[in-house]
Design an enzyme around this catalytic site. Structure first.
Site, PDB file in Angstrom:
ATOM      1  N   SER A 162      17.721  23.941  -3.969  1.00  0.00           N
ATOM      2  CA  SER A 162      18.955  23.685  -4.700  1.00  0.00           C
ATOM      3  C   SER A 162      18.949  24.620  -5.953  1.00  0.00           C
ATOM      4  O   SER A 162      17.912  25.006  -6.384  1.00  0.00           O
ATOM      5  CB  SER A 162      19.257  22.199  -5.429  1.00  0.00           C
ATOM      6  N   TYR A 205      16.539  15.227 -10.443  1.00  0.00           N
ATOM      7  CA  TYR A 205      16.905  16.229  -9.034  1.00  0.00           C
ATOM      8  C   TYR A 205      16.430  17.477  -9.488  1.00  0.00           C
ATOM      9  O   TYR A 205      15.648  18.028  -8.483  1.00  0.00           O
ATOM     10  CB  TYR A 205      18.624  16.077  -8.822  1.00  0.00           C
TER      11      TYR A 205
END
Length: 245
Positions: free
Chosen positions: A147, A160
């Site tokens: 990501s 995250y």
């Protein structure tokens, strides 16, 4: 099935998180290029649907209920893939959770820990379990779905972002460890993808100015990485984002 090609003919792939979203799109794309696919996810119902679609279209697939946070479950996944198809060539480490989306101060400790356990330790489990099988095959590909938030975090996504930052370091270290065995390890950053997990973020315009894509838009890059020659790129970051990560 859509017109079948042979870029992955004779190859065996594991795709985690294959029950929906990006994982499902990659599993279908690999099967349509001739790969036998082990579709893995925690939800057996969803992953069975993916495998059933592949088989209905003339491909080969199995569904394996897998919790990547449980190493024994991951070992079983690899073992079932080898038993079903005779080996392992490609591993797509895609299973993950979206995190708490709260500030560090307001965050729940268990949710923060779970995000790390699934996204980072789960990736470690997949790599650790798969490497012996890839070595038995004489080489292969490991593709970690990362990501942009692991490269440049933003407020409110500490769990995250930290899990994906760790995944990027794991990718680079694994690439160094496995290069001599003909195993390449690269990271694929999809950028914003409209899935069940990211729908709320899209609604809040968290990714304003970015290319909001479908899971199917990610599959060509996953196919590109799976079909690179050996020796080819390893320890590299391939991104579909419009802006710098």
């Amino acid at each position: 099935m859509q017109t079948r090609d042979s870029q992955l003919r004779g190859k065996v792939a594991i795709v985690t998180g294959a029950g929906r979203g990006i994982g499902r799109a990659i599993a279908l794309a690999y099967a349509r290029q001739g790969a036998a696919v082990c579709c893995a996810a925690r939800s057996m119902g969803q992953v069975q649907e993916t495998a059933a679609q592949i088989c209905a279209e003339g491909g080969r697939a199995i569904a394996v209920c897998t919790d990547v946070a449980d190493f024994e479950s991951v070992e079983r996944m690899v073992r079932e893939a080898e038993e079903a198809f005779g080996g392992l060539d490609i591993v797509v480490i895609n299973a993950g959770v979206g995190g708490a989306q709260q500030s560090v101060e307001a965050s729940d400790q268990q949710t923060w820990r779970t995000t790390i356990e699934v996204n980072l330790i789960g990736a470690y489990h997949c790599a650790k379990a798969a490497v012996p099988a890839l070595k038995r095959r004489g080489g292969g590909k490991v593709i970690a779905v990362g990501s942009g938030l692991g490269q440049r975090g933003i407020a409110g996504v500490s769990d995250y972002a930290c899990s994906k930052a760790g995944l990027w370091m794991l990718t680079r270290v694994l690439a160094q460890e496995l290069a001599q065995h003909g195993i390449s390890v690269n990271q694929l950053i999809p950028g914003p993808v409209v899935t069940q997990m990211t729908g709320d973020q899209m609604a809040r315009n968290t990714f304003e100015g970015e290319w909001a894509k479908s899971p199917e838009d990610v599959a060509p890059l996953a196919l590109f990485l799976a079909t690179q020659p050996e020796p080819g790129p390893t320890g590299q970051n391939f991104s579909l984002m419009r802006r710098d990560t």
